[in-house]
Scaffold this motif. Structure first.
Motif, PDB file in Angstrom:
ATOM      1  N   THR A 121      -3.151 -61.031 -23.409  1.00  0.00           N
ATOM      2  CA  THR A 121      -2.308 -59.840 -23.533  1.00  0.00           C
ATOM      3  C   THR A 121      -1.383 -59.952 -24.742  1.00  0.00           C
ATOM      4  OG1 THR A 121      -2.386 -59.444 -21.166  1.00  0.00           O
ATOM      5  CG2 THR A 121      -0.554 -58.470 -22.352  1.00  0.00           C
ATOM      6  N   ASP A 170      -6.274 -53.345 -22.091  1.00  0.00           N
ATOM      7  CA  ASP A 170      -5.869 -54.552 -21.366  1.00  0.00           C
ATOM      8  C   ASP A 170      -6.341 -54.453 -19.912  1.00  0.00           C
ATOM      9  OD1 ASP A 170      -4.728 -56.874 -20.485  1.00  0.00           O
ATOM     10  OD2 ASP A 170      -2.729 -56.449 -21.267  1.00  0.00           O
ATOM     11  N   GLU A 171      -7.403 -55.147 -19.606  1.00  0.00           N
ATOM     12  CA  GLU A 171      -8.020 -55.107 -18.277  1.00  0.00           C
ATOM     13  C   GLU A 171      -8.092 -53.679 -17.746  1.00  0.00           C
ATOM     14  OE1 GLU A 171      -7.063 -58.175 -15.595  1.00  0.00           O
ATOM     15  OE2 GLU A 171      -6.192 -59.467 -17.131  1.00  0.00           O
TER      16      GLU A 171
HETATM   17 MG   LIG Z   1      -2.651 -60.169 -19.425  1.00  0.00          MG
END
Ligand SMILES: [Mg+2]
Ligand SMILES: Nc1ncnc2c1ncn2[C@@H]1O[C@H](COP(=O)(O)OP(=O)(O)OP(=O)(O)O)[C@@H](O)[C@H]1O
Lengths: 216, 384
Positions: free
Chosen positions: B45, B164-165
């Motif tokens: 991240t 992000d995911e």
């Molecule tokens: Mg992360």
């Protein structure tokens, strides 16, 4: 029966006092919104400032209203306004700060961090974020603070009759000094009714101002 | 194209400095999906958020299409980069349309154009614009919200997307569907995408390149099949799992390993004639097809030898068939569940399209050199 007759004979006077009462609370809370909301937003940026501001605002509400009026008399006497409408407005303005600042602060800090992150990631400036996301989402909680301030201060304004601010408190103070239960009861009931009605009207306003997406 | 050059981030914490990114270098070519993969806390991240400057790099450079982004205003930079997060983050006070139009509006698009764009994108992810644009986020299911989250990031047609995911919060079935939709969209849109995941299966599925992180450093940056076939070190091998060979099955399709020249015959063919072709072939079977080339049955060399007559007397029903486009994981799964060493492929029209045998699958996985998909990728790159 006595009471109904009293009301009938004094209906215009009572209406007039009600308007005075509303004007004191309305102006004071209106000003409190203009100062408390920006302050509540500003202190979200700094934890220490937030603690100090909220602490001071909490201290203020612990001062009994009579004492606060007493404190304001010498100060405002400088501009010849020691008693009357102005000290009442200032006292209520001060009392209103706590619920309004605290609710604004809590509402803004409780905005889902994911929303803030999305807003930041999309390129909103801090001001755009506040205007488009944080304030709209905080509205219901801020309005709840305003309602608390109004209801609490309708009671405070009744006491302000003692410093010549007029309003429904006059009926109560005269009822006591003249040992006239009719005035006392009419005054007390009128103040309570005003608080209930004001709360209801503000609840409607709160619902109206809350973005549809938050309630539907 | 996105280039990261010695990108470093050190957080100072009460317990001393934490190096979340340590001289990260990588290049993501235009139109490719790069998946950042690794265990929790490895800095995925952090690396991602430095690209749109949600996190200020301690040192290093980021170039987007050759332009050094440190010189750009961070708000303008972010408006030019699509950003999708796991929690979706749709603004609850805005309608779906308003959510999608946020960035176009900031970029000064005309309101009508922005609305048309919102309708077009909603349609693209299979949601009816008339029905959905004027709803609020909480009137949508989680999967629908996630789709809106993705198209909101695409609204202003940014060349680069950071995710992000993005599908992390969706149930496995829906995730698979959305991943497929997204890949289909990407085939057309050709965005340059950096995608964070901690799911190796997702990475293998989505990525053109995988970057495996540990402690803020890249351990390996390679195509999925390379990462699976040749992990750079024991950490990577361990991370991708002991079943990494099986995972590679998903990277190949039946087309890649089928024997298109496997013998076929009609039901009326003579035994002698079919026996010859059956024996000539390693698999020692012949698939029988009807006049329209639909596979219908099979015969084995062993049963035909010494016999006479027509092959239909010796025919067995085909246990099953698979589409040629199916990935090898599905193909092998079919083989195992039907307890067979080979399987017949059919094309979209149901015509015979070759045979896949277990030895052919094994051989494809055992290949020392780069796999078929890699060669295809290399060829594509060579053309750019
Ligand atoms: Mg992360
Ligand atoms: N704001 C911060 N302050 C201090 N340390 C941080 C901060 N943000 C991240 N870190 C640390 O940096 C390291 C990398 O964090 P990062 O969020 O990039 O991990 P990640 O790979 O995304 O993990 P996950 O898969 O759990 O999301 C971690 O050790 C984390 O504790």
């Amino acid at each position: 029966m006595d009471i109904l007759v009293f009301i009938q004979n004094n209906i215009w006077a009572i209406a007039n006092m009600t308007m005075e009462h509303i004007s004191v609370v309305g102006v004071a809370v209106g000003l409190a919104i203009l100062t408390g909301v920006p302050l509540g937003i500003a202190i979200t940026q700094n934890r220490v400032a937030a603690d100090i501001v909220l602490y001071v605002a909490s201290i203020v509400v612990t001062i009994p209203s009579i004492a606060l009026f007493g404190l304001l008399i010498p100060v405002l006497s400088i501009i010849n306004q020691g008693i009357g409408w102005l000290p009442a407005v200032i006292a209520i303005l001060l009392y209103s700060q706590l619920p309004i600042i605290r609710n604004t602060y809590t509402a803004i800090t409780n905005v889902d961090p994911a929303l803030r992150e999305a807003a930041r990631g999309m390129g909103m400036t801090p001001f755009q974020r506040l205007l488009k996301v944080e304030i709209p989402i905080a509205i219901p909680v801020i309005m709840a603070g305003v309602r608390t301030a109004v209801v609490m201060n309708i009671g405070v304004a009744a006491i302000a009759a003692y410093i010549g601010a007029g309003g429904l408190g006059l009926l109560i103070s005269r009822g006591i000094s003249q040992t006239d239960p009719r005035q006392l009861i009419v005054g007390a009931v009128a103040v309570s009714l005003l608080a209930i009605v004001a709360d209801w009207v503000l609840l409607k306003a709160q619902k109206f101002l809350t973005p549809a997406g938050l309630t539907r | 194209m996105i280039q990261l050059e010695d990108l470093t981030k050190t957080f100072s914490t009460p317990n001393g400095p934490v190096v979340a990114a340590d001289k990260v270098n990588m290049t993501v070519p235009t139109g490719e999906i790069c998946v950042l993969l690794g265990p929790s806390g490895c800095g995925k991240t952090t690396a991602l958020k430095m690209i749109n400057r949600l996190i200020m790099p301690t040192s290093g450079r980021i170039y987007i299409n050759g332009e050094d982004t440190t010189q750009l205003n961070k708000f303008e930079l972010r408006r030019r980069i699509g950003y999708v997060i796991q929690q979706i983050g749709l603004f609850p006070n805005m309608t779906i349309e308003e959510n999608i139009c946020v960035v176009p509006k900031m970029l000064g698009w005309d309101a009508k154009k922005a609305k048309e764009r919102a309708a077009e994108l909603t349609d693209l992810v299979g949601l009816d614009p008339h029905q959905f644009l004027h709803r609020f986020p909480k009137e949508l299911s989680g999967g629908q919200q996630q789709r809106i989250g993705v198209i909101r990031a695409l609204a202003a047609d940014p060349p680069v997307m950071l995710m992000d995911e993005p599908f992390g919060a969706i149930d496995p079935i829906n995730r698979e569907i959305i991943q497929n939709e997204f890949l289909k969209m990407q085939e057309v849109l050709k965005k340059t995408i950096i995608f964070v995941s901690h799911d190796i299966d997702e990475a293998v599925k989505m990525a053109d390149k995988i970057a495996i992180f540990r402690g803020g450093k890249i351990e390996q940056y390679d195509s999925p099949s390379q990462v699976l076939a040749h992990p750079a070190n024991p950490f990577v091998a361990d991370f991708v799992g002991s079943d990494r060979t099986l995972k590679r099955l998903r990277l190949l399709t039946a087309v890649d390993v089928r024997d298109i020249d496997a013998p076929v015959a009609s039901m009326q063919a003579s035994v002698e004639e079919v026996l010859v072709s059956a024996k000539s072939h390693a698999n020692r079977i012949v698939v029988l097809i009807d006049a329209d080339r639909h596979p219908v049955a099979y015969v084995t060399a062993d049963e035909l030898s010494g016999a006479t007559g027509v092959v239909s007397d010796f025919a067995h029903d085909l246990p099953t068939t698979v589409p040629v486009g199916a990935d090898l994981r599905a193909v092998v799964s079919e083989m195992l569940s039907h307890d067979t060493m080979w399987i017949t492929c059919v094309d979209e029209r149901g015509h015979f399209a070759g045979v896949v045998t277990q030895p052919a699958v094994t051989a494809a996985l055992g290949q020392k050199s780069s796999s078929v998909r890699d060669q295809a990728t290399d060829a594509r790159l060579a053309n750019v």
